[in-house]
Design a protein around this motif. Structure first.
Motif, PDB file in Angstrom:
ATOM      1  N   MET A  51       0.839  -1.197   0.000  1.00 37.20           N
ATOM      2  CA  MET A  51       0.000   0.000   0.000  1.00 37.20           C
ATOM      3  C   MET A  51       0.878   1.253   0.000  1.00 37.20           C
ATOM      4  O   MET A  51       0.586   2.237  -0.690  1.00 37.20           O
ATOM      5  N   GLU A  52       1.969   1.207   0.759  1.00 33.00           N
ATOM      6  CA  GLU A  52       2.914   2.313   0.750  1.00 33.00           C
ATOM      7  C   GLU A  52       3.585   2.456  -0.615  1.00 33.00           C
ATOM      8  O   GLU A  52       3.757   3.565  -1.130  1.00 33.00           O
ATOM      9  N   HIS A  53       3.946   1.315  -1.237  1.00 38.17           N
ATOM     10  CA  HIS A  53       4.548   1.379  -2.570  1.00 38.17           C
ATOM     11  C   HIS A  53       3.612   2.068  -3.557  1.00 38.17           C
ATOM     12  O   HIS A  53       4.038   2.881  -4.393  1.00 38.17           O
ATOM     13  N   ALA A  54       2.322   1.730  -3.472  1.00 44.40           N
ATOM     14  CA  ALA A  54       1.349   2.298  -4.407  1.00 44.40           C
ATOM     15  C   ALA A  54       1.196   3.804  -4.203  1.00 44.40           C
ATOM     16  O   ALA A  54       1.163   4.571  -5.175  1.00 44.40           O
ATOM     17  N   ILE A  55       1.092   4.225  -2.940  1.00 44.44           N
ATOM     18  CA  ILE A  55       0.916   5.652  -2.661  1.00 44.44           C
ATOM     19  C   ILE A  55       2.175   6.432  -3.037  1.00 44.44           C
ATOM     20  O   ILE A  55       2.099   7.540  -3.580  1.00 44.44           O
ATOM     21  N   ALA A  56       3.338   5.853  -2.769  1.00 41.41           N
ATOM     22  CA  ALA A  56       4.600   6.516  -3.099  1.00 41.41           C
ATOM     23  C   ALA A  56       4.883   6.496  -4.603  1.00 41.41           C
ATOM     24  O   ALA A  56       5.788   7.194  -5.068  1.00 41.41           O
ATOM     25  N   ARG A  57       4.126   5.695  -5.347  1.00 39.78           N
ATOM     26  CA  ARG A  57       4.341   5.492  -6.786  1.00 39.78           C
ATOM     27  C   ARG A  57       5.767   5.002  -7.046  1.00 39.78           C
ATOM     28  O   ARG A  57       6.411   5.398  -8.042  1.00 39.78           O
ATOM     29  N   HIS A  58       6.237   4.155  -6.181  1.00 34.12           N
ATOM     30  CA  HIS A  58       7.584   3.613  -6.327  1.00 34.12           C
ATOM     31  C   HIS A  58       7.552   2.114  -6.027  1.00 34.12           C
ATOM     32  O   HIS A  58       7.000   1.706  -5.006  1.00 34.12           O
ATOM     33  N   PRO A  59       8.072   1.249  -6.870  1.00 33.90           N
ATOM     34  CA  PRO A  59       8.879   1.595  -8.045  1.00 33.90           C
ATOM     35  C   PRO A  59       8.070   1.977  -9.287  1.00 33.90           C
ATOM     36  O   PRO A  59       8.653   2.402 -10.267  1.00 33.90           O
ATOM     37  N   VAL A  60       6.735   1.809  -9.264  1.00 33.02           N
ATOM     38  CA  VAL A  60       5.925   2.179 -10.428  1.00 33.02           C
ATOM     39  C   VAL A  60       4.650   2.856  -9.946  1.00 33.02           C
ATOM     40  O   VAL A  60       4.254   2.730  -8.781  1.00 33.02           O
ATOM     41  N   ASP A  61       3.994   3.579 -10.854  1.00 39.64           N
ATOM     42  CA  ASP A  61       2.655   4.110 -10.599  1.00 39.64           C
ATOM     43  C   ASP A  61       1.677   2.975 -10.895  1.00 39.64           C
ATOM     44  O   ASP A  61       1.377   2.680 -12.049  1.00 39.64           O
ATOM     45  N   VAL A  62       1.200   2.311  -9.845  1.00 33.35           N
ATOM     46  CA  VAL A  62       0.395   1.104 -10.011  1.00 33.35           C
ATOM     47  C   VAL A  62      -0.915   1.410 -10.725  1.00 33.35           C
ATOM     48  O   VAL A  62      -1.370   0.622 -11.562  1.00 33.35           O
ATOM     49  N   ALA A  63      -1.542   2.547 -10.396  1.00 38.25           N
ATOM     50  CA  ALA A  63      -2.806   2.883 -11.054  1.00 38.25           C
ATOM     51  C   ALA A  63      -2.605   3.025 -12.554  1.00 38.25           C
ATOM     52  O   ALA A  63      -3.403   2.506 -13.360  1.00 38.25           O
ATOM     53  N   ARG A  64      -1.553   3.707 -12.949  1.00 33.53           N
ATOM     54  CA  ARG A  64      -1.285   3.858 -14.376  1.00 33.53           C
ATOM     55  C   ARG A  64      -0.929   2.515 -15.001  1.00 33.53           C
ATOM     56  O   ARG A  64      -1.327   2.215 -16.142  1.00 33.53           O
ATOM     57  N   GLN A  65      -0.178   1.692 -14.280  1.00 28.62           N
ATOM     58  CA  GLN A  65       0.177   0.364 -14.777  1.00 28.62           C
ATOM     59  C   GLN A  65      -1.075  -0.469 -15.028  1.00 28.62           C
ATOM     60  O   GLN A  65      -1.132  -1.234 -15.997  1.00 28.62           O
ATOM     61  N   ARG A  66      -2.075  -0.313 -14.157  1.00 30.74           N
ATOM     62  CA  ARG A  66      -3.336  -1.037 -14.331  1.00 30.74           C
ATOM     63  C   ARG A  66      -4.201  -0.439 -15.423  1.00 30.74           C
ATOM     64  O   ARG A  66      -5.221  -1.034 -15.805  1.00 30.74           O
ATOM     65  N   GLY A  67      -3.843   0.749 -15.911  1.00 29.86           N
ATOM     66  CA  GLY A  67      -4.634   1.414 -16.933  1.00 29.86           C
ATOM     67  C   GLY A  67      -5.923   1.990 -16.394  1.00 29.86           C
ATOM     68  O   GLY A  67      -6.919   2.095 -17.121  1.00 29.86           O
ATOM     69  N   GLU A  68      -5.922   2.386 -15.103  1.00 32.45           N
ATOM     70  CA  GLU A  68      -7.120   2.899 -14.460  1.00 32.45           C
ATOM     71  C   GLU A  68      -6.865   4.287 -13.890  1.00 32.45           C
ATOM     72  O   GLU A  68      -5.753   4.611 -13.472  1.00 32.45           O
ATOM     73  N   ASP A  69      -7.907   5.106 -13.886  1.00 37.76           N
ATOM     74  CA  ASP A  69      -7.791   6.466 -13.359  1.00 37.76           C
ATOM     75  C   ASP A  69      -7.671   6.472 -11.842  1.00 37.76           C
ATOM     76  O   ASP A  69      -7.011   7.335 -11.267  1.00 37.76           O
ATOM     77  N   ARG A  70      -8.304   5.518 -11.188  1.00 29.00           N
ATOM     78  CA  ARG A  70      -8.249   5.446  -9.734  1.00 29.00           C
ATOM     79  C   ARG A  70      -8.381   4.006  -9.291  1.00 29.00           C
ATOM     80  O   ARG A  70      -9.033   3.196  -9.963  1.00 29.00           O
ATOM     81  N   ILE A  71      -7.763   3.695  -8.158  1.00 27.74           N
ATOM     82  CA  ILE A  71      -7.802   2.339  -7.628  1.00 27.74           C
ATOM     83  C   ILE A  71      -8.066   2.407  -6.126  1.00 27.74           C
ATOM     84  O   ILE A  71      -7.885   3.449  -5.492  1.00 27.74           O
ATOM     85  N   VAL A  72      -8.503   1.279  -5.577  1.00 26.51           N
ATOM     86  CA  VAL A  72      -8.732   1.145  -4.134  1.00 26.51           C
ATOM     87  C   VAL A  72      -7.742   0.128  -3.603  1.00 26.51           C
ATOM     88  O   VAL A  72      -7.676  -1.000  -4.089  1.00 26.51           O
ATOM     89  N   LEU A  73      -6.969   0.535  -2.592  1.00 26.45           N
ATOM     90  CA  LEU A  73      -5.955  -0.326  -1.997  1.00 26.45           C
ATOM     91  C   LEU A  73      -6.546  -1.138  -0.840  1.00 26.45           C
ATOM     92  O   LEU A  73      -7.701  -0.986  -0.487  1.00 26.45           O
ATOM     93  N   GLY A  74      -5.703  -1.977  -0.244  1.00 27.53           N
ATOM     94  CA  GLY A  74      -6.125  -2.767   0.914  1.00 27.53           C
ATOM     95  C   GLY A  74      -6.128  -4.241   0.590  1.00 27.53           C
ATOM     96  O   GLY A  74      -7.116  -4.756   0.068  1.00 27.53           O
ATOM     97  N   THR A  75      -5.033  -4.957   0.908  1.00 26.67           N
ATOM     98  CA  THR A  75      -4.862  -6.325   0.440  1.00 26.67           C
ATOM     99  C   THR A  75      -5.008  -7.387   1.524  1.00 26.67           C
ATOM    100  O   THR A  75      -5.042  -8.569   1.202  1.00 26.67           O
ATOM    101  N   CYS A  76      -5.081  -7.005   2.798  1.00 23.92           N
ATOM    102  CA  CYS A  76      -5.005  -8.011   3.849  1.00 23.92           C
ATOM    103  C   CYS A  76      -5.980  -7.690   4.968  1.00 23.92           C
ATOM    104  O   CYS A  76      -5.886  -6.611   5.577  1.00 23.92           O
ATOM    105  N   GLY A  77      -6.931  -8.595   5.244  1.00 22.11           N
ATOM    106  CA  GLY A  77      -7.849  -8.342   6.334  1.00 22.11           C
ATOM    107  C   GLY A  77      -9.012  -9.312   6.379  1.00 22.11           C
ATOM    108  O   GLY A  77      -9.072 -10.302   5.640  1.00 22.11           O
ATOM    109  N   VAL A  78      -9.944  -8.989   7.255  1.00 24.08           N
ATOM    110  CA  VAL A  78     -11.132  -9.805   7.491  1.00 24.08           C
ATOM    111  C   VAL A  78     -12.346  -9.092   6.916  1.00 24.08           C
ATOM    112  O   VAL A  78     -12.516  -7.881   7.110  1.00 24.08           O
ATOM    113  N   VAL A  79     -13.197  -9.844   6.203  1.00 21.60           N
ATOM    114  CA  VAL A  79     -14.422  -9.295   5.638  1.00 21.60           C
ATOM    115  C   VAL A  79     -15.621 -10.087   6.145  1.00 21.60           C
ATOM    116  O   VAL A  79     -15.485 -11.214   6.624  1.00 21.60           O
ATOM    117  N   ARG A  80     -16.805  -9.483   6.012  1.00 27.18           N
ATOM    118  CA  ARG A  80     -18.048 -10.144   6.409  1.00 27.18           C
ATOM    119  C   ARG A  80     -18.925 -10.327   5.167  1.00 27.18           C
ATOM    120  O   ARG A  80     -19.098  -9.405   4.364  1.00 27.18           O
TER     121      ARG A  80
END
Length: 383
Positions: A51-80
């Motif tokens: 998540m820090e890598h994505a916000i820092a855009r380092h080593p890549v701009d992940v949103a641009r790499q995905r070809g999307e204008d905006r993305i939602v982060l958050g990869t680890c947790g509990v859902v209902r």
């Protein structure tokens, strides 16, 4: 169309120099689950390095790499679980699950893309609700002895289990089962290494971990490992010393290096580390190599401070050093690792407050400045 609130990260303007991104609270579309899908609401998430890598855009701009204008982060947790689409079995409304963020899985069960990071079109936990494939939900044990907060950092533990499994088997390939005294497993890094050292202790190894923060050193000692204060060896970074232009910097590096290696030998009966868990790398790589015993393993599951490493091949061959590199875990091992955690209590103790959903930007900022005492910073999305 229905919507839900989410903290979103916008792609950088391609016409401008990329700068650190900012999370903004917005309403995003929310569709209904289709066949094989489930509508969920995130409960508790754990802040991850990606998540820090994505916000820092380092080593890549992940949103641009995905070809999307905006993305939602958050990869680890509990859902209902809120609702299921057709053809879904084994899941029910209200059930709490681990969300496995594997956006694309190869034939061996390894992730080739991570959801909420580099997998195009994938959702993330920093949203009020989202739709996901049912196969990515791993139900928590019925009547689990542990609260959702202790399960939320599961990705660090799943990763630790997988890397330790490989590292241990590689070490055993060269040695025998007879120990005059417990071999040393040494690590520096974060929550993954902390979790691995618990597995090493349970396997009978002597363990030690490096940190430069009083609170973390206290936690390491309380866990049963020997704490090593990084501040006693202030010039361990060879790359920084070499690049400094200071004519005395490399001498100071050599002094810190030699004293650190001596400390490792004191802890290991003069042998060196039998398994070194190094998730930092970079300018510390040379010190790691110097600290290894003969017939030892250097194991890494991260590249926090350096993606490129070099070594003297002849020295590594003569030392019979096995280098292990892994990433994440096998999808088919998810249930097995979950069951190990439930049956043995191999879960983190959560000692710091859980951040509220409104405080996500402050959490992101604190993580970027590395001011957390805990290896497992948590946030709540839905109570």
């Amino acid at each position: 169309m229905a919507t839900t609130k989410a903290w979103v990260l916008h792609a950088a303007d391609p016409r401008a120099e990329a700068t650190r991104g900012q999370l903004t609270l917005e309403q995003i579309p929310l569709r209904r689950p289709e066949a094989g899908e489930v509508l969920v609401e995130p409960r508790i998430g754990c802040w991850e390095a990606n998540m820090e890598h994505a916000i820092a855009r380092h080593p890549v701009d992940v949103a641009r790499q995905r070809g999307e204008d905006r993305i939602v982060l958050g990869t680890c947790g509990v859902v209902r679980v809120l609702a299921t689409g057709s053809g879904v079995s084994g899941l029910r409304e209200g059930q709490e699950c681990l969300w496995i963020p594997f956006g694309a899985i190869d034939e061996n069960g390894y992730a080739e893309r991570i959801a909420a990071y580099d997998a195009p079109g994938s959702p993330g936990l920093l949203s009020g609700r989202f739709v996901t494939a049912a196969r990515l939900l791993l139900p928590l044990p019925e009547d689990s002895r542990y609260p959702a907060e202790r399960w939320a950092p599961f990705a660090r533990y799943f990763t630790a289990w997988d890397n330790w499994r490989v590292a241990l088997r590689c070490w055993q390939a060269q040695g025998d089962d007879h120990w005059d005294e417990p071999p040393l497993v040494l690590g520096w890094g974060g929550g993954v290494v902390f979790a691995q050292l618990e597995l090493a202790r349970r396997a009978g190894f002597r363990t030690a971990m490096v940190s430069g923060r009083d609170s973390r050193l206290a936690g390491i000692a309380a866990s049963g490992a020997t704490p090593i204060d990084r501040r006693e060896f202030p010039d361990l970074d060879h790359d920084a010393a070499k690049a400094s232009g200071d004519p005395d910097a490399l001498d100071r590096y050599a002094d810190s290096r030699d004293r650190f290696v001596e400390r490792v030998r004191e802890l290991s009966g003069g042998r060196g580390a039998s398994i070194f868990l190094d998730n930092l790398g970079g300018g510390l790589h040379r010190v790691t190599l110097r600290s290894l015993a003969r017939e030892s393993v250097l194991s890494t599951v991260g590249w926090k401070h350096g993606m490129r490493l070099s070594n003297m091949r002849a020295v590594e061959c003569i030392g019979r050093h096995i280098h292990v590199h892994t990433h994440a875990w096998r999808f088919q091992d998810c249930r097995r690792i979950r069951d190990v955690q439930e049956s043995t209590g191999w879960l983190p103790e959560i000692t710091e407050p859980v951040a509220s959903f409104d405080a996500i930007p402050q959490l992101a900022d604190a993580y970027s400045r590395d001011v957390f005492d805990s290896y497992f910073p948590l946030y709540e999305v839905n109570a």
